[in-house]
Design a protein around this motif. Structure first.
Motif, PDB file in Angstrom:
ATOM      1  N   ASN A 114       9.471   5.661   6.757  1.00  0.00           N
ATOM      2  CA  ASN A 114       8.672   5.056   5.872  1.00  0.00           C
ATOM      3  C   ASN A 114       9.293   5.667   4.568  1.00  0.00           C
ATOM      4  N   THR A 115       9.444   4.941   3.515  1.00  0.00           N
ATOM      5  CA  THR A 115      10.030   5.048   2.208  1.00  0.00           C
ATOM      6  C   THR A 115       8.775   6.108   1.612  1.00  0.00           C
ATOM      7  N   LYS A 116       9.032   7.411   1.466  1.00  0.00           N
ATOM      8  CA  LYS A 116       8.043   8.480   0.908  1.00  0.00           C
ATOM      9  C   LYS A 116       7.562   8.071  -0.565  1.00  0.00           C
ATOM     10  N   VAL A 117       8.285   7.716  -1.361  1.00  0.00           N
ATOM     11  CA  VAL A 117       7.818   7.230  -2.653  1.00  0.00           C
ATOM     12  C   VAL A 117       6.830   5.950  -2.590  1.00  0.00           C
ATOM     13  N   LYS A 118       6.825   5.143  -1.577  1.00  0.00           N
ATOM     14  CA  LYS A 118       6.088   3.912  -1.430  1.00  0.00           C
ATOM     15  C   LYS A 118       5.205   4.201  -0.277  1.00  0.00           C
ATOM     16  N   TRP A 119       4.577   5.132  -0.082  1.00  0.00           N
ATOM     17  CA  TRP A 119       3.558   5.294   1.086  1.00  0.00           C
ATOM     18  C   TRP A 119       2.425   5.784   0.814  1.00  0.00           C
ATOM     19  N   PRO A 120       1.488   5.134   0.220  1.00  0.00           N
ATOM     20  CA  PRO A 120       1.671   3.776  -0.573  1.00  0.00           C
ATOM     21  C   PRO A 120       1.910   4.269  -1.851  1.00  0.00           C
ATOM     22  N   LEU A 121       2.635   3.040  -2.541  1.00  0.00           N
ATOM     23  CA  LEU A 121       2.634   3.145  -3.988  1.00  0.00           C
ATOM     24  C   LEU A 121       1.865   2.368  -4.736  1.00  0.00           C
ATOM     25  N   TRP A 122       1.098   2.725  -5.802  1.00  0.00           N
ATOM     26  CA  TRP A 122       0.134   2.058  -6.465  1.00  0.00           C
ATOM     27  C   TRP A 122       0.887   1.302  -7.503  1.00  0.00           C
ATOM     28  N   MET A 123       0.856  -0.127  -7.455  1.00  0.00           N
ATOM     29  CA  MET A 123       1.775  -0.962  -8.219  1.00  0.00           C
ATOM     30  C   MET A 123       1.056  -1.180  -9.358  1.00  0.00           C
ATOM     31  N   ARG A 124      -0.024  -1.748  -9.176  1.00  0.00           N
ATOM     32  CA  ARG A 124      -0.778  -2.462 -10.468  1.00  0.00           C
ATOM     33  C   ARG A 124      -2.297  -2.367 -10.501  1.00  0.00           C
ATOM     34  N   THR A 125      -2.920  -2.281 -11.471  1.00  0.00           N
ATOM     35  CA  THR A 125      -4.251  -2.386 -11.670  1.00  0.00           C
ATOM     36  C   THR A 125      -4.680  -3.367 -12.794  1.00  0.00           C
TER      37      THR A 125
END
Length: 192
Positions: A166-177
């Motif tokens: 797992n990529t720790k910075v993207k687990w999960p990465l909040w992409m957009r709101t």
């Protein structure tokens, strides 16, 4: 005063047009015809440039829909991912979303992909590994005023011959709101 400003602008355009004329332009027709020819060429070039910019902008906004001049994410309400880690991923996204927006009512939290998207990772033209990506979307009702639509991404990577991590910075990465008014939400639902 307006006439003087208009006249000054026209003179500046003519001077610039005359300065940009090539030998091919200077030999044929009156000054007005040559300026008109230059203007037509310039307009054609500008139209082409605008088209290229629009195409580039659209490619960066793929998966988005334009409503009243703004881009919004699509609304997803069906979970298609059936992997053994689906519940854990959805739970992680919900937890993060609820921490940021504790007073909204979540209507759906789904992964609208059937499987991970896999891409090759190359370094200096050689395949050095792989990356897998999965997206999760949360749609929540914000009182009577509107909705909140959020997108999260999970990513796994591996080097050739090794296991995925797992990529720790993207687990999960909040992409957009996206914050949606009721009007925008209605259009996202009804216009396909």
């Amino acid at each position: 005063m307006k006439r003087i400003v208009s006249l000054a602008i026209m003179i500046m355009i003519c001077i610039m047009a005359n300065a940009q004329m090539t030998k091919k332009d200077t030999g044929n027709g009156s000054f007005n015809e040559r300026v008109t020819n230059l203007w037509n060429k310039t307009k054609k070039s500008l139209d082409k440039a605008a088209e290229n910019i629009e195409n580039e902008f659209s490619s960066h906004n793929s998966g988005l829909r334009r409503i009243e001049g703004k881009y919004y994410m699509n609304i997803y309400d069906t979970n298609l991912y059936k992997g053994e880690d689906a519940e854990e991923m959805i739970s992680l996204c919900r937890k993060e979303f609820e921490a940021r927006y504790p007073n909204v009512k979540i209507r759906s939290c789904v992964i609208p992909q059937t499987d991970w998207q896999t891409e090759t990772v190359e370094t200096a033209g050689e395949v050095t590994g792989y990356a897998k990506t999965l997206y999760c979307y949360i749609l929540a009702k914000d009182g009577d005023e509107g909705y909140i639509n959020a997108k999260f991404v999970f990513e796994k990577q591996k080097k050739v011959g090794e296991a995925y991590t797992n990529t720790k910075v993207k687990w999960p990465l909040w992409m957009r709101t996206d914050v949606l008014t009721n009007h925008v939400m209605e259009r996202l639902i009804t216009e396909k």
